[in-house]
Design a protein around this motif. Structure first.
Motif, PDB file in Angstrom:
ATOM      1  N   ILE A 178      -4.504  -3.587  -8.646  1.00 12.58           N
ATOM      2  CA  ILE A 178      -4.301  -2.338  -7.910  1.00 12.58           C
ATOM      3  C   ILE A 178      -5.651  -1.683  -7.693  1.00 12.58           C
ATOM      4  O   ILE A 178      -6.474  -1.608  -8.609  1.00 12.58           O
ATOM      5  CB  ILE A 178      -3.367  -1.379  -8.670  1.00 12.58           C
ATOM      6  N   THR A 179      -5.869  -1.199  -6.467  1.00  8.71           N
ATOM      7  CA  THR A 179      -7.084  -0.452  -6.171  1.00  8.71           C
ATOM      8  C   THR A 179      -6.686   0.936  -5.681  1.00  8.71           C
ATOM      9  O   THR A 179      -5.583   1.130  -5.169  1.00  8.71           O
ATOM     10  CB  THR A 179      -7.928  -1.141  -5.082  1.00  8.71           C
ATOM     11  N   GLY A 180      -7.584   1.883  -5.840  1.00  7.49           N
ATOM     12  CA  GLY A 180      -7.348   3.238  -5.346  1.00  7.49           C
ATOM     13  C   GLY A 180      -7.017   4.211  -6.454  1.00  7.49           C
ATOM     14  O   GLY A 180      -6.583   3.826  -7.541  1.00  7.49           O
ATOM     15  N   ALA A 212       0.844  -1.190   0.000  1.00  9.29           N
ATOM     16  CA  ALA A 212       0.000   0.000   0.000  1.00  9.29           C
ATOM     17  C   ALA A 212       0.878   1.237   0.000  1.00  9.29           C
ATOM     18  O   ALA A 212       2.044   1.189   0.403  1.00  9.29           O
ATOM     19  CB  ALA A 212      -0.914   0.003   1.221  1.00  9.29           C
ATOM     20  N   CYS A 213       0.276   2.336  -0.409  1.00  7.00           N
ATOM     21  CA  CYS A 213       0.960   3.623  -0.379  1.00  7.00           C
ATOM     22  C   CYS A 213       1.031   4.142   1.057  1.00  7.00           C
ATOM     23  O   CYS A 213       0.492   3.513   1.976  1.00  7.00           O
ATOM     24  CB  CYS A 213       0.237   4.622  -1.281  1.00  7.00           C
ATOM     25  N   ASN A 214       1.652   5.293   1.259  1.00 10.61           N
ATOM     26  CA  ASN A 214       1.806   5.859   2.603  1.00 10.61           C
ATOM     27  C   ASN A 214       0.478   6.128   3.298  1.00 10.61           C
ATOM     28  O   ASN A 214       0.366   5.951   4.508  1.00 10.61           O
ATOM     29  CB  ASN A 214       2.619   7.150   2.557  1.00 10.61           C
ATOM     30  N   CYS A 215      -0.536   6.554   2.552  1.00 15.42           N
ATOM     31  CA  CYS A 215      -1.814   6.883   3.193  1.00 15.42           C
ATOM     32  C   CYS A 215      -2.809   5.730   3.161  1.00 15.42           C
ATOM     33  O   CYS A 215      -3.874   5.812   3.768  1.00 15.42           O
ATOM     34  CB  CYS A 215      -2.425   8.138   2.562  1.00 15.42           C
ATOM     35  N   GLY A 216      -2.497   4.654   2.451  1.00 17.26           N
ATOM     36  CA  GLY A 216      -3.373   3.486   2.389  1.00 17.26           C
ATOM     37  C   GLY A 216      -4.453   3.561   1.330  1.00 17.26           C
ATOM     38  O   GLY A 216      -5.233   2.621   1.184  1.00 17.26           O
ATOM     39  N   ALA A 217      -4.508   4.646   0.551  1.00 20.30           N
ATOM     40  CA  ALA A 217      -5.547   4.798  -0.465  1.00 20.30           C
ATOM     41  C   ALA A 217      -5.334   3.877  -1.670  1.00 20.30           C
ATOM     42  O   ALA A 217      -6.295   3.483  -2.325  1.00 20.30           O
ATOM     43  CB  ALA A 217      -5.623   6.247  -0.929  1.00 20.30           C
ATOM     44  N   VAL A 218      -4.079   3.533  -1.958  1.00 19.26           N
ATOM     45  CA  VAL A 218      -3.757   2.639  -3.072  1.00 19.26           C
ATOM     46  C   VAL A 218      -3.208   1.346  -2.489  1.00 19.26           C
ATOM     47  O   VAL A 218      -2.319   1.368  -1.633  1.00 19.26           O
ATOM     48  CB  VAL A 218      -2.721   3.272  -4.030  1.00 19.26           C
ATOM     49  N   THR A 219      -3.764   0.223  -2.939  1.00 18.89           N
ATOM     50  CA  THR A 219      -3.268  -1.082  -2.511  1.00 18.89           C
ATOM     51  C   THR A 219      -2.917  -1.916  -3.732  1.00 18.89           C
ATOM     52  O   THR A 219      -3.459  -1.704  -4.823  1.00 18.89           O
ATOM     53  CB  THR A 219      -4.295  -1.846  -1.655  1.00 18.89           C
ATOM     54  N   VAL A 220      -2.016  -2.857  -3.538  1.00 16.40           N
ATOM     55  CA  VAL A 220      -1.601  -3.744  -4.615  1.00 16.40           C
ATOM     56  C   VAL A 220      -1.542  -5.170  -4.090  1.00 16.40           C
ATOM     57  O   VAL A 220      -1.174  -5.410  -2.946  1.00 16.40           O
ATOM     58  CB  VAL A 220      -0.228  -3.323  -5.209  1.00 16.40           C
TER      59      VAL A 220
END
Length: 147
Positions: free
Chosen positions: A54-56, A8-16
């Motif tokens: 990928i989501t977000g 996930a990215c730093n803020c959790g909005a994008v996950t893989v």
């Protein structure tokens, strides 16, 4: 660790989630990657596109690279964390930034590419296979049907 890989990215909005092993792991010293990585290389794992989910919300930036290919970098639209790179001539791959993956993934670069563009102060592991520019595309193993 082995597939599946998650992150996930730093803020959790994008996950893989990736349900395959990488076809290549690379450290890239091209000038564009140095800009993304604050002066150093990007560290990446190339996966078959169909193995990556990928989501977000993501934003992207496309440009013509030194190779002549159009490369697109994707990053989280909210926090800016680098997510992946993709090339117009290699749509079969998604190049995931290793920093996006959850801790303990166990992946590390096996080669350094675009080393001719590395700054004079760069320290490149002498054990890595080196390419002064763009290496050939890796072969893509089949992805399991359960993906």
């Amino acid at each position: 660790m082995a597939a599946p890989y998650t992150g996930a990215c730093n803020c959790g909005a994008v996950t893989v989630t990736v349900c395959a092993e990488p076809v290549a792991t690379r450290q890239c010293w091209c000038r564009q990657c140095q800009r993304i990585a604050a002066g150093g290389p990007t560290n990446n794992a190339m996966f078959p596109t169909e193995a990556v989910t990928i989501t977000g919300a993501r934003a992207d930036h496309a440009y013509v690279a030194a190779s002549g290919n159009v490369l697109t970098h994707e990053f989280c639209a909210a926090c800016g964390t680098p997510v992946l790179g993709r090339s117009n001539v290699r749509p079969q791959f998604r190049t995931i930034r290793l920093g996006l993956l959850d801790e303990g993934h166990g992946l590390s670069p096996a080669m350094a590419i675009w080393t001719d563009e590395a700054p004079p102060w760069a320290v490149i592991d002498p054990n890595l296979e080196r390419w002064p520019g763009q290496p050939p595309a890796p072969n893509v193993p089949p992805v399991s049907p359960e993906h």
